[in-house]
Design a protein around this motif. Sequence first.
Motif, PDB file in Angstrom:
ATOM      1  N   THR A  85      -4.805   7.522  -4.470  1.00  0.00           N
ATOM      2  CA  THR A  85      -3.469   8.038  -4.148  1.00  0.00           C
ATOM      3  C   THR A  85      -3.503   9.558  -4.088  1.00  0.00           C
TER       4      THR A  85
ATOM      5  N   ILE B 276       2.616   4.560  -0.724  1.00  0.00           N
ATOM      6  CA  ILE B 276       2.560   5.541  -1.824  1.00  0.00           C
ATOM      7  C   ILE B 276       3.957   6.120  -2.010  1.00  0.00           C
TER       8      ILE B 276
ATOM      9  N   GLU C 277       0.475   3.541 -10.444  1.00  0.00           N
ATOM     10  CA  GLU C 277      -0.818   4.116 -10.011  1.00  0.00           C
ATOM     11  C   GLU C 277      -0.715   4.691  -8.597  1.00  0.00           C
ATOM     12  N   LYS C 278       0.297   4.264  -7.844  1.00  0.00           N
ATOM     13  CA  LYS C 278       0.496   4.774  -6.479  1.00  0.00           C
ATOM     14  C   LYS C 278       1.702   5.710  -6.437  1.00  0.00           C
TER      15      LYS C 278
ATOM     16  N   ARG D 273       4.580   0.358  -9.165  1.00  0.00           N
ATOM     17  CA  ARG D 273       3.285   0.903  -8.760  1.00  0.00           C
ATOM     18  C   ARG D 273       3.023   2.302  -9.338  1.00  0.00           C
TER      19      ARG D 273
ATOM     20  N   THR E  97       0.800  -1.225   0.000  1.00  0.00           N
ATOM     21  CA  THR E  97       0.000   0.000   0.000  1.00  0.00           C
ATOM     22  C   THR E  97       0.840   1.286   0.000  1.00  0.00           C
TER      23      THR E  97
ATOM     24  N   THR F  98      -1.540   7.787 -12.216  1.00  0.00           N
ATOM     25  CA  THR F  98      -1.878   7.982 -10.793  1.00  0.00           C
ATOM     26  C   THR F  98      -3.379   7.793 -10.549  1.00  0.00           C
TER      27      THR F  98
END
Length: 291
Positions: free
Chosen positions: A163, A113, A134-135, A132, A111, A159
């Motif tokens: 986030t 970020i 998207e994070k 990641r 998880t 993104t």
Amino acid sequence: MEIQTIGIVGAGQMGNGIAHVMALAGYDVLLTDVSEDAMSAAMDTIEGNMKRQVGRGKISEEDQQAAFARIKTTPTLTDLGKSDLIIEAATERETVKQAIFEDLIPHLKPTTILTSNTSSISITRLASRTDRPEKFMGFHFMNPVPVMQLVELIRGIATDEETFNACKEVVERLNKTAASAEDFPAFIVNRILMPMINEAVYTLYEGVGNVKSIDSSMKLGANHPMGPLELADFIGLDTCLAIMNVLHDGLADTKYRPCPLLTKYVEAGWLGRKTERGFYDYRGDEPVPTR
Ligand code: NAD
């Protein structure tokens, strides 16, 4: 997505300011740097700056002590893997930032970020080399961090909303204001500010005005708190030139051509306040214009 622990990579001017404001807002901070000296200097700076805030009545002594105790340092980058949010604020070089993210990735929680405080490097490109995208996003503070109100939040192409919202909540808890920017060269503030500074240098280069008349004109005629040349010296002329080059290369428009006089000052090593000489000479009691 609850954020409580924040990892900060790089303990320079920006990293120590970010640690300062995060700890005061109640976050647990883990700060790292390749230089042990930079880490201990950062802790001294943070303590000094927080004590100044106590002296001015902005925070209580208890809050200062509690905040300072929330900041820990580690020489080991991978210790930051357990953080909920990581803000990379290391030297502005893409290879440095890329290597930091590569080393971190095997140690992250699913998880976590990842963010970068970069002033100019593409967020989408940095994100694409991580596990990641998207994070991943841009978390761009202004200097000096404890004083400046704005944080630019920059979405890379991938993104996700969760986030973005988690980072926006952090900015709100800092009592700062977020401006959302898309990932194009220099984002919003520097996209507008740097061409103005560059134009001020052209005005000087072409002899339209001298240092004093240009700065006075913008302070008294446009109500700017600092003149553009004074501001350039504060930011660092090398930084101003680097950002103009990013705009020029990234947008391929001649309107972003760095002024040859700006290049000449940088070549001379007259980088502004940090080298005691730029558009002003700071070696005496009062700054003296150099042109
Ligand atoms: P700085 O030179 O003061 O600090 C950078 C720190 O990063 C140094 O202490 C250095 O030892 C450390 N570092 C280098 N490589 C590292 C690594 N691999 N791992 C850990 N630490 C490493 O620079 P700064 O002004 O604090 O800038 C940091 C970032 O913030 C840059 O991306 C810059 O573009 C951005 N930024 C700067 C400003 C500004 O006005 N200075 C404003 C906004 C954003």
